[in-house]
Design an enzyme around this catalytic site. Structure first.
Site, PDB file in Angstrom:
ATOM      1  N   ASP A   6      37.417 -13.387  25.780  1.00  0.00           N
ATOM      2  CA  ASP A   6      37.101 -12.793  24.482  1.00  0.00           C
ATOM      3  C   ASP A   6      38.070 -13.274  23.407  1.00  0.00           C
ATOM      4  O   ASP A   6      39.190 -13.697  23.704  1.00  0.00           O
ATOM      5  CB  ASP A   6      37.225 -11.266  24.550  1.00  0.00           C
ATOM      6  CG  ASP A   6      36.116 -10.602  25.344  1.00  0.00           C
ATOM      7  OD1 ASP A   6      35.275 -11.305  25.922  1.00  0.00           O
ATOM      8  OD2 ASP A   6      36.107  -9.361  25.377  1.00  0.00           O
ATOM      9  N   HIS A 152      41.192 -13.016  27.937  1.00  0.00           N
ATOM     10  CA  HIS A 152      41.233 -13.359  26.520  1.00  0.00           C
ATOM     11  C   HIS A 152      41.831 -14.746  26.338  1.00  0.00           C
ATOM     12  O   HIS A 152      42.719 -15.144  27.102  1.00  0.00           O
ATOM     13  CB  HIS A 152      42.068 -12.321  25.750  1.00  0.00           C
ATOM     14  CG  HIS A 152      41.435 -10.963  25.782  1.00  0.00           C
ATOM     15  ND1 HIS A 152      41.517 -10.133  26.877  1.00  0.00           N
ATOM     16  CD2 HIS A 152      40.690 -10.307  24.861  1.00  0.00           C
ATOM     17  CE1 HIS A 152      40.849  -9.012  26.627  1.00  0.00           C
ATOM     18  NE2 HIS A 152      40.335  -9.095  25.413  1.00  0.00           N
TER      19      HIS A 152
END
Length: 181
Positions: A6, A152
């Site tokens: 993400d 991430h």
């Protein structure tokens, strides 16, 4: 196992992560923030060229529960428009910022036959903890086949964890794929 990232693309961290994934023959899904994709189009092109898939992580990564339903949908649609220029797909799996979404948004996705994307294993790489500590946590409670890993690419934490874990997971027979479109 499905590796997902993400909050990118990030010019300081995404390239090194892509290199690591390439060395291990791993494919992943990158849930991109629309405005960041606009800022760093060459990174989005590289993600697609290297065989990874794109996911929608909103246009500006707002606090979704503070937005009206219409504002939420604008964030989704605007990002799909940005991402479609890179992979030709009109709709992308959507992972809401911070995993927060409403029943109304869920229903809208269901009625429009679009995918909400979540995760089954949270690596906690966003908690500002040392990668070695998080790596040990993943070893102590390892993911299972089919898990969707939340990571991430806006810091070097997941890359540093994966440098150690990818070879170990490969030895255990795992393969790494992008989420189905």
């Amino acid at each position: 196992m499905y590796l997902t990232f993400d909050d990118g693309p990030n010019p300081d961290h995404t390239p090194a992560l892509l290199e690591l994934l390439g060395r291990h023959g791993a494919k992943a899904t990158f849930f991109l923030i629309g405005r960041e994709a606009e800022r760093y189009p060459q990174l989005v092109e590289r993600i697609v060229e290297e065989g990874h898939s794109l996911g929608n992580h909103s246009y500006s990564h707002p606090m979704f529960d503070a937005l009206t339903h219409t504002e939420q949908w604008v964030e989704v649609e605007r990002t799909d428009q940005v991402l479609s220029h890179f992979d030709g797909r009109s709709h992308h799996g959507f992972r809401p910022p911070r995993g927060v979404f409403s029943l109304l948004l869920t229903l809208r996705f269901a009625f429009s036959r679009r995918k909400l994307a979540y995760w089954s294993y949270d690596t906690l790489d966003y908690q500002k903890r040392e990668p070695d500590e998080l790596t040990e946590r993943l070893r102590a409670a390892p993911p299972r086949a089919g898990d969707v890993m939340l990571m991430h690419d806006d810091s070097d934490c997941s890359r540093r964890m994966l440098e150690k874990l990818l070879p170990e997971w490969k030895q255990r027979g795992f393969t790494f794929r992008a989420l189905p479109a």
